[in-house]
Design an enzyme around this catalytic site. Structure first.
Site, PDB file in Angstrom:
ATOM      1  CG  ASP A 476     -13.903  58.745   0.576  1.00 29.69           C
ATOM      2  OD1 ASP A 476     -14.532  58.755   1.648  1.00 29.69           O
ATOM      3  OD2 ASP A 476     -13.789  57.733  -0.143  1.00 29.69           O
ATOM      4  CG  ASP A 548     -19.223  52.964   0.810  1.00 27.73           C
ATOM      5  OD1 ASP A 548     -19.496  53.963   0.121  1.00 27.73           O
ATOM      6  OD2 ASP A 548     -18.079  52.745   1.252  1.00 27.73           O
TER       7      ASP A 548
HETATM    8  C1  DGJ Z   1     -15.251  55.071   0.344  1.00 29.39           C
HETATM    9  C2  DGJ Z   1     -16.397  55.652  -0.411  1.00 29.39           C
HETATM   10  O1  DGJ Z   1     -17.555  55.633   0.369  1.00 29.39           O
HETATM   11  C3  DGJ Z   1     -16.585  54.895  -1.708  1.00 29.39           C
HETATM   12  O2  DGJ Z   1     -17.684  55.414  -2.409  1.00 29.39           O
HETATM   13  C4  DGJ Z   1     -15.344  54.977  -2.535  1.00 29.39           C
HETATM   14  O3  DGJ Z   1     -15.122  56.287  -2.971  1.00 29.39           O
HETATM   15  C5  DGJ Z   1     -14.144  54.471  -1.742  1.00 29.39           C
HETATM   16  N1  DGJ Z   1     -14.050  55.112  -0.475  1.00 29.39           N
HETATM   17  C6  DGJ Z   1     -12.876  54.682  -2.502  1.00 29.39           C
HETATM   18  O4  DGJ Z   1     -11.770  54.341  -1.793  1.00 29.39           O
END
Ligand code: DGJ
Length: 735
Positions: A476, A548
């Site tokens: 991430d 997301d």
């Molecule tokens: C952002 C990501 O897009 C999510 O899927 C998740 O992993 C969160 N970060 C976790 O902090």
């Protein structure tokens, strides 16, 4: 002199002085199966672009292409230069390169020196054309890699010199392209968190239009480097000439579309020169990122299949391989879990039938436990309270349940509340004299610094050393570079303006080391949703997280937009609780790519669980077609009340068709129009079955009927979408 004689003289004079027609010129065609870019020198040995478009049957025809256009009005006769320069006064268009020589002079006049053509081991044709400044020992190699069957061209430059001191590169684009049509329609993409890839169609008029990022990392947060440019008229799926592609750079990019005085398109693509002047030492070489594109003469469908094939065959890590279905715990638990809860979730994952359990954010940090997003980032030790037996215990427990185990990391980042920040402040990008600025309570590590690179590599390496059977990484990256100052560059007396370039290169070095040691472990590229999706990073990642936003209705549009540039095997889609649509709709949408779940699997109602179990089995049956087949977008949700997309295998014997209602206003029981399929064999006979039927419902049509490919592609098939059947998945198989 009578008027006839005057006219004759004028013609003779124009022939005599027309350099393009009569000077000794060098023509350099760069060709794929259908596309050609032709470069040619003029009488002053300046290299021009004289054709961008269809490959001609006879290469000698290119030699007269330059004469077909009269791009010779004074001050605009360099608009179609192969690499436009700043610093000779008769260039009126946006430069691709601007430099200050070692002696402080800032002029540049690049002339053709030589060319060479080779075939790469993978079968692409590499053409390198060397340009040299007419006065200074300053060189630019224009590089073109042409992929014949995929109609894809990679274009970049390599810049070098042997001057007496450093040369400052103020701009150093990867490429400029010149398009000879008269009207241009740009589709670019805006966005924000949970709103990625929102298309915008703009008819370009004389002047400049730029798409760019200045975010340093997470460069796609508010726009992407993907675009399509239709020529003469907006393209459809099956009609129109369109250039589609992206600048493959995980950092600040700039793509400039300048419609010039001739109404032609001068396109300059490269690293964004904003705050990024680069000092180049004598004898060293600056390689720009690749500008990667295809040109389709049959609309966006062919264009995206070209890009998808190219990515699967040559760019995406393990593009021809397999992927793992998974259950992620992010939305099921957020930061609130312990090892017992996780082991319980493993059971849910196994019961569903997925391949892997993915542990997300929140598993690390002791002095500053990662119980929310404001602490712990950087301290990659298991949190002893939540996970007293550590990751090895979890990997082992997952193994006992018969599933694999994967883990989330965000190794480029640091929370100020962390031991890493306390111990290694000099590894953090920050302006010492100014207050720190945070994005999601965090800051970015200084990847120009080899020690910070070692640290980031170590995060992955340590996980694998302690857990050799770790099967998946989700990488991430939630923050852009807000505090753009590097202690490392400062200490080494290097300009701060190298930061954005060296950060990106530093990250790539880390990924190269990871892949040298762990060549194939699947890794998902994630960036606070879909903040990073460039083709270069996809050399190191097997897949990426689109957004997301998992609301399935919005996701239909997001996946639709990404599908122009990426193959489904790279696109991770998870079933979550977002949105108001039924579970079946969510599963059907997520099945159109790399399927995952992020739900409380143990809490599913029995009929929902049974449906998911069957849907995963179905997915395992058709995933090969989705991952490796050809995609046809059949009904555009922006123009219809539904979306329809199909994947077909190479033999054209098996296909899966996904249909989704996208307008939830009253449509009653009346089914929407039939969908005309594509990519089938007209002469073959096919049977159609409905997959993912919920509970004891019945398929919405007679499954025993036989159709010819011809019929299905010209009359079509009605999946009978309506409010009671808002999503329908079809399997179409040849007899
Ligand atoms: C952002 C990501 O897009 C999510 O899927 C998740 O992993 C969160 N970060 C976790 O902090």
């Amino acid at each position: 002199m009578n008027s006839f004689k005057l006219l004759l003289l004028a013609v003779i004079c124009s022939i005599a002085i027309d350099p393009v027609l009569h000077a000794q010129t060098t023509a350099i065609p760069i060709e794929t199966k259908n596309v050609a870019i032709v470069l040619q020198t003029d009488k002053n040995n300046h290299l021009k672009i004289v054709h961008t478009g269809r490959a001609l049957a006879s290469a000698t025809d290119y030699e007269t292409a330059a004469a077909a256009y009269r791009l010779t009005s004074q001050g605009a006769n360099l608009n179609n230069a192969a690499y436009t320069v700043a610093g000779i006064n008769n260039n009126f268009v946006e430069p691709a390169i601007a430099v200050v020589h070692a002696d402080g002079n800032n002029s540049l006049d690049l002339v053709y020196e030589k060319q060479r053509m080779t075939t790469t081991p993978e079968g692409a044709t590499l053409t390198v054309v060397t340009l040299k400044d007419a006065v200074y020992p300053f060189y630019v190699d224009l590089c073109f890699k042409a992929w014949k069957n995929e109609d894809v061209i990679e274009q970049w430059t390599e810049i070098r010199h042997t001057e007496k001191g450093k040369v400052t590169l103020n701009k150093y684009a990867s490429a400029n392209v010149y398009l000879f049509d008269d009207r241009f329609y740009l589709t670019s993409y805006n966005g924000n968190w949970a709103k990625e890839m929102q298309p915008e169609l703009t008819q370009l008029k004389q002047g400049m239009h730029t798409i760019e990022s200045r975010l340093g990392t997470r460069e796609n947060l508010i726009g992407t480097q993907n675009f399509m440019l239709a020529m003469d008229q907006p393209a459809t799926e099956t009609t129109g000439t369109v250039l589609m592609g992206q600048l493959a750079w995980n950092g600040n990019y700039s793509i400039q579309f300048e419609t010039d005085t001739y109404k032609k398109m001068h396109l300059v693509a490269g690293i964004n020169p904003w705050q990024s002047a680069y000092e180049l030492k004598p004898g060293s070489r600056f390689e720009t990122p690749k500008f990667i594109y295809t040109i389709s003469f049959n609309g966006t469908g062919t264009g995206s299949r070209n890009l998808q094939r190219w990515l699967r065959n040559y760019q995406l890590l393990d593009g021809k391989g397999e992927r793992l279905t998974l259950l992620n715990n992010w939305e099921a638990t957020y930061f609130n879990f312990d090892q017992n809860k996780l082991v319980d979730l493993f059971k849910g994952a196994k019961d569903l039938g997925v391949d892997l359990f993915l542990l997300d954010d929140g598993w690390f940090g002791n002095k500053y436990p990662r119980n929310s997003d404001n602490a712990g980032l950087g301290d990659w030790q298991e949190n002893k309270k939540k996970l007293p037996d550590g990751i090895p215990y979890l990997v082992n427990e997952a193994g006992k349940q018969g599933i694999k185990f994967g883990i989330w990391i965000e190794p480029e980042m640091v929370n100020p509340k962390s031991e890493l920040y306390e111990k290694h402040l000099d590894w953090v990008l920050r302006e010492e004299k100014r207050p720190e600025i945070y994005f999601r309570n965090q800051m970015v590590l200084d990847l120009t610094n080899p020690e910070a690179q070692d640290f980031v590599f170590g995060v992955v390496d340590n996980l694998f050393k302690k857990n050799p059977s770790l099967a998946f990484i989700k990488w991430d990256c939630n923050a852009p570079i807000f505090n753009g100052h590097s202690k490392y560059l400062e200490k080494n007396k290097l300009p701060q303006s190298h930061l954005y370039v060296e950060y990106t290169r530093g990250l790539e070095k880390v990924l190269q080391r990871i892949r040298a040691k762990y060549p194939k472990v699947p890794m998902m590229l994630c960036s606070g949703g879909g903040g990073r999706t460039d083709y270069t990073l996809l050399k190191y990642f097997t897949e990426f997280w689109l957004s997301d936003d998992t609301d399935p209705l919005e996701r239909v549009f997001i996946q639709w937009n990404y599908s122009y540039y990426y193959p489904a095997i790279a696109m991770c889609n998870h079933v979550t609780e977002w949105g108001k649509q039924p579970l079946k709709y969510r599963v059907d949408v997520a099945s159109m790519g790399k399927l995952g779940f992020d739900i409380k699997a143990n809490d599913l109602k029995p009929e929902d669980k049974a449906f998911c179990q069957q849907a995963i089995k179905n997915y395992n049956g058709f995933k090969d077609i989705v991952w490796h087949g050809d995609l046809y977008r059949l009904k555009n949700p922006y123009e219809n009340d539904m979306a329809s997309l199909m994947f077909v295998n190479k033999e054209r014997t098996k296909s899966v068709v996904f249909n989704y209602l996208t307008n939830w206003r009253y449509v009653g029981d009346a089914a929407l129009d039939p969908v005309k399929l594509q990519g089938l064999d007209p002469a073959k006979k096919y049977k159609i079955k409905e997959l993912n039927v919920y509970g004891n419902q019945k398929p919405g049509f007679d499954e025993s009927k036989v159709y010819s490919g011809d019929y299905l592609m010209n009359i079509g098939f009605n999946p009978n979408i309506n409010l009671r059947r808002p999503s329908v998945v079809l399997s179409v198989e040849a007899l």
